[in-house]
Design a protein around this motif. Structure first.
Motif, PDB file in Angstrom:
ATOM      1  N   HIS A   1      50.794  52.857  51.310  1.00 49.57           N
ATOM      2  CA  HIS A   1      51.314  54.209  51.115  1.00 49.57           C
ATOM      3  C   HIS A   1      50.592  54.903  49.967  1.00 49.57           C
ATOM      4  CE1 HIS A   1      54.597  53.018  53.772  1.00 49.57           C
ATOM      5  NE2 HIS A   1      54.667  51.908  53.064  1.00 49.57           N
ATOM      6  N   SER A   2      50.343  56.195  50.151  1.00 46.69           N
ATOM      7  CA  SER A   2      49.691  56.989  49.112  1.00 46.69           C
ATOM      8  C   SER A   2      50.664  57.451  48.048  1.00 46.69           C
ATOM      9  CB  SER A   2      48.998  58.211  49.732  1.00 46.69           C
ATOM     10  OG  SER A   2      47.980  57.815  50.619  1.00 46.69           O
TER      11      SER A   2
ATOM     12  N   GLN B   1      43.287  47.894  41.521  1.00 42.84           N
ATOM     13  CA  GLN B   1      42.261  48.735  42.143  1.00 42.84           C
ATOM     14  C   GLN B   1      40.923  48.008  42.195  1.00 42.84           C
ATOM     15  OE1 GLN B   1      41.325  52.466  40.110  1.00 42.84           O
ATOM     16  NE2 GLN B   1      41.675  53.564  42.033  1.00 42.84           N
ATOM     17  N   GLU B   2      40.635  47.222  41.176  1.00 43.38           N
ATOM     18  CA  GLU B   2      39.378  46.473  41.152  1.00 43.38           C
ATOM     19  C   GLU B   2      39.369  45.338  42.172  1.00 43.38           C
ATOM     20  OE1 GLU B   2      38.896  45.098  37.196  1.00 43.38           O
ATOM     21  OE2 GLU B   2      38.495  47.089  36.339  1.00 43.38           O
ATOM     22  N   SER B   3      40.544  44.736  42.401  1.00 48.23           N
ATOM     23  CA  SER B   3      40.596  43.553  43.255  1.00 48.23           C
ATOM     24  C   SER B   3      40.785  43.872  44.729  1.00 48.23           C
ATOM     25  CB  SER B   3      41.739  42.634  42.806  1.00 48.23           C
ATOM     26  OG  SER B   3      42.994  43.282  42.980  1.00 48.23           O
ATOM     27  N   SER B   4      41.159  45.111  45.057  1.00 45.58           N
ATOM     28  CA  SER B   4      41.428  45.449  46.459  1.00 45.58           C
ATOM     29  C   SER B   4      40.951  46.852  46.773  1.00 45.58           C
ATOM     30  CB  SER B   4      42.925  45.334  46.760  1.00 45.58           C
ATOM     31  OG  SER B   4      43.203  45.805  48.056  1.00 45.58           O
ATOM     32  N   SER B   5      40.249  46.990  47.901  1.00 43.83           N
ATOM     33  CA  SER B   5      39.806  48.307  48.357  1.00 43.83           C
ATOM     34  C   SER B   5      40.909  49.027  49.113  1.00 43.83           C
ATOM     35  CB  SER B   5      38.581  48.151  49.276  1.00 43.83           C
ATOM     36  OG  SER B   5      38.924  47.383  50.433  1.00 43.83           O
ATOM     37  N   GLU B   6      42.068  48.386  49.260  1.00 45.29           N
ATOM     38  CA  GLU B   6      43.155  48.949  50.059  1.00 45.29           C
ATOM     39  C   GLU B   6      44.114  49.820  49.256  1.00 45.29           C
ATOM     40  OE1 GLU B   6      43.428  48.625  53.415  1.00 45.29           O
ATOM     41  OE2 GLU B   6      41.473  47.685  53.238  1.00 45.29           O
ATOM     42  N   VAL B   7      43.953  49.906  47.936  1.00 49.36           N
ATOM     43  CA  VAL B   7      44.897  50.659  47.118  1.00 49.36           C
ATOM     44  C   VAL B   7      44.801  52.147  47.453  1.00 49.36           C
ATOM     45  CG1 VAL B   7      45.565  51.288  44.784  1.00 49.36           C
ATOM     46  CG2 VAL B   7      44.812  48.961  45.282  1.00 49.36           C
ATOM     47  N   LYS B   8      45.930  52.757  47.795  1.00 52.26           N
ATOM     48  CA  LYS B   8      45.948  54.155  48.230  1.00 52.26           C
ATOM     49  C   LYS B   8      46.423  55.142  47.159  1.00 52.26           C
ATOM     50  CE  LYS B   8      46.373  53.521  53.228  1.00 52.26           C
ATOM     51  NZ  LYS B   8      46.043  52.097  53.248  1.00 52.26           N
ATOM     52  N   PRO B   9      47.480  54.845  46.375  1.00 50.63           N
ATOM     53  CA  PRO B   9      48.003  55.863  45.465  1.00 50.63           C
ATOM     54  C   PRO B   9      47.121  56.065  44.240  1.00 50.63           C
ATOM     55  CG  PRO B   9      49.178  53.804  45.148  1.00 50.63           C
ATOM     56  CD  PRO B   9      48.253  53.601  46.327  1.00 50.63           C
TER      57      PRO B   9
END
Length: 412
Positions: free
Chosen positions: A142-143, A21-29
């Motif tokens: 995907h969330s 989560q810290e390394s990417s703004s793309e994390v959805k779930p």
């Protein structure tokens, strides 16, 4: 180079939600959904002995696993025996088609093909191709795990179609499916497909069930950099209960679901290349389903790729046959904008511009392919349309042109 499979499998346990989560703004779930994704992948690859790996034409890693170790057969002692080669519509000379020449794409998996690292794009005898899914990709795209398993049919997505159909008892069918590129540069929930549906239809008091196949292009975010992969990619899908989560699965994501056959010349989610060009060379792949030997068998480029057990549909009627066969396009979106379908052109523009499916056949209750007798199905005429035709040209036979530009006003 390709990451060795054992290193990849070990990495599934080491990826931490907080650091990702810290390394990417793309994390959805959220954290719980992330853990469910991890457990799914650990289960999918548990005990798998990979014999060979390669990169398919669209850049995804494919692992060759023993046929009995694939996810669908993990709890089964029986490997399905494929039937005789798929039957085809009979016809005459295909060398001089009146409506235009369409070329079959070369099967992407072949002993003669090699990836950029020199690896053979082919699985050894006794093994089958399985596309590798990593945890970072799932978390970016995907969330929830359910959203991955059901694919673009996820409940929050809105679908639109341009279909032609025949309501008749059948055991599947086939068509030459024209291949087109896409430029879907909008958010990740957009997708566009050219496909076939074999279903119960909307019969009263009958559970809606389908098996589906075709190609689909969709925007995919690949961390750490967002890369929009909009290549047309092969897919299959089934639902045994009206597209409900837990009863509907994309590709080979279901335990007890789609099982590959050794010698498969395509891999699910593999890129379909080359692609057609406006007023240029047109490319297609012949594909379809056949219900035989208590399984729905899927073929592409003349070879059985794999199958679903008919027992998946024991809560309905699709296990013994379909009542409706449909052909055309589908788009999905989670927003107000619908993407282009097919080539993005309306069918009135014809060959070389509009997408098509040709030589459309439906398997009768004896399993013999016959020319389809189609009528218009669901359309959104402001955005997508379908045109049905029949030709004495044996390369085209019953065929459709379909598609359109999409947009923001696409009522049913």
């Amino acid at each position: 180079m390709i990451e060795p499979f054992e290193d990849f499998r070990k990495s599934l346990s080491s990826v931490k939600y907080a650091s990702l989560q810290e390394s990417s703004s793309e994390v959805k779930p959220d954290n719980d959904s992330f853990d469910q994704m991890r457990e799914f992948l650990l289960s999918r690859y548990d005990g798998v002995d990979v014999r060979h790996s390669f990169v398919e034409p669209g850049g995804e890693v494919v692992d060759c696993v023993p046929v009995e170790q694939q996810f669908a057969l993990r709890d089964s002692s029986e490997v399905p025996e494929p039937p005789d080669p798929p039957l085809e519509l009979t016809g005459g000379d295909h060398d001089d088609p009146a409506l235009g020449e369409s070329r079959p794409i070369p099967p992407p998996l072949s002993p003669e093909n090699h990836d950029d690292y020199g690896n053979q794009r082919w699985c050894p005898p006794g093994t089958v191709p399985v596309l590798r899914h990593n945890l970072e990709r799932l978390a970016a795209d995907h969330s929830t795990l359910d959203d991955f398993l059901i694919g673009p049919k996820a409940g929050d997505n809105v679908r639109r179609h341009a279909q032609a159909r025949q309501e008749v008892p059948n055991l599947g069918g086939a068509s030459d499916v024209n291949i087109w590129p896409h430029n879907l540069t909008s958010p990740t929930l957009l997708s566009s497909a050219s496909q076939q549906w074999y279903s119960t239809g909307m019969l009263p008091f009958v559970t809606l069930q389908t098996v589906e196949c075709g190609w689909r292009a969709g925007v995919i975010a690949a961390p750490p950099n967002v890369v929009h992969d909009t290549l047309p990619r092969l897919f299959v899908f089934y639902t045994n209960n009206n597209y409900a989560k837990g009863a509907s699965f994309y590709n080979d994501y279901s335990p007890g679901g789609f099982a590959y056959t050794p010698g498969a010349n395509h891999v699910l989610h593999g890129a379909m290349t080359p692609v057609s060009q406006t007023d240029g060379t047109q490319w297609h792949v012949r594909m379809g389903f056949t219900l035989t030997q208590n399984r729905w068998w899927f073929h592409a480029s003349g070879v059985w790729v794999g199958s679903y057990p008919a027992s998946l549909f024991s809560n309905g009627t699709l296990g013994s046959g379909a009542f409706q066969a449909s052909f055309g396009g589908e788009t999905t979106t989670g927003f107000s904008f619908f993407p282009p379908m097919g080539s993005g052109r309306f069918p009135s523009e014809g060959f070389g511009k509009a997408a098509y499916q040709r030589l459309i056949g439906v398997n009768n209750t004896a399993g013999i392919p016959v020319a389809a007798q189609l009528v218009p199905g669901e359309v959104s005429p402001g955005c997508y349309r379908v045109a049905i035709a029949s030709s004495t040209d044996s390369a085209w036979g019953t065929h459709i042109f379909f598609g359109g530009p999409g947009g923001t006003n696409c009522p049913l």
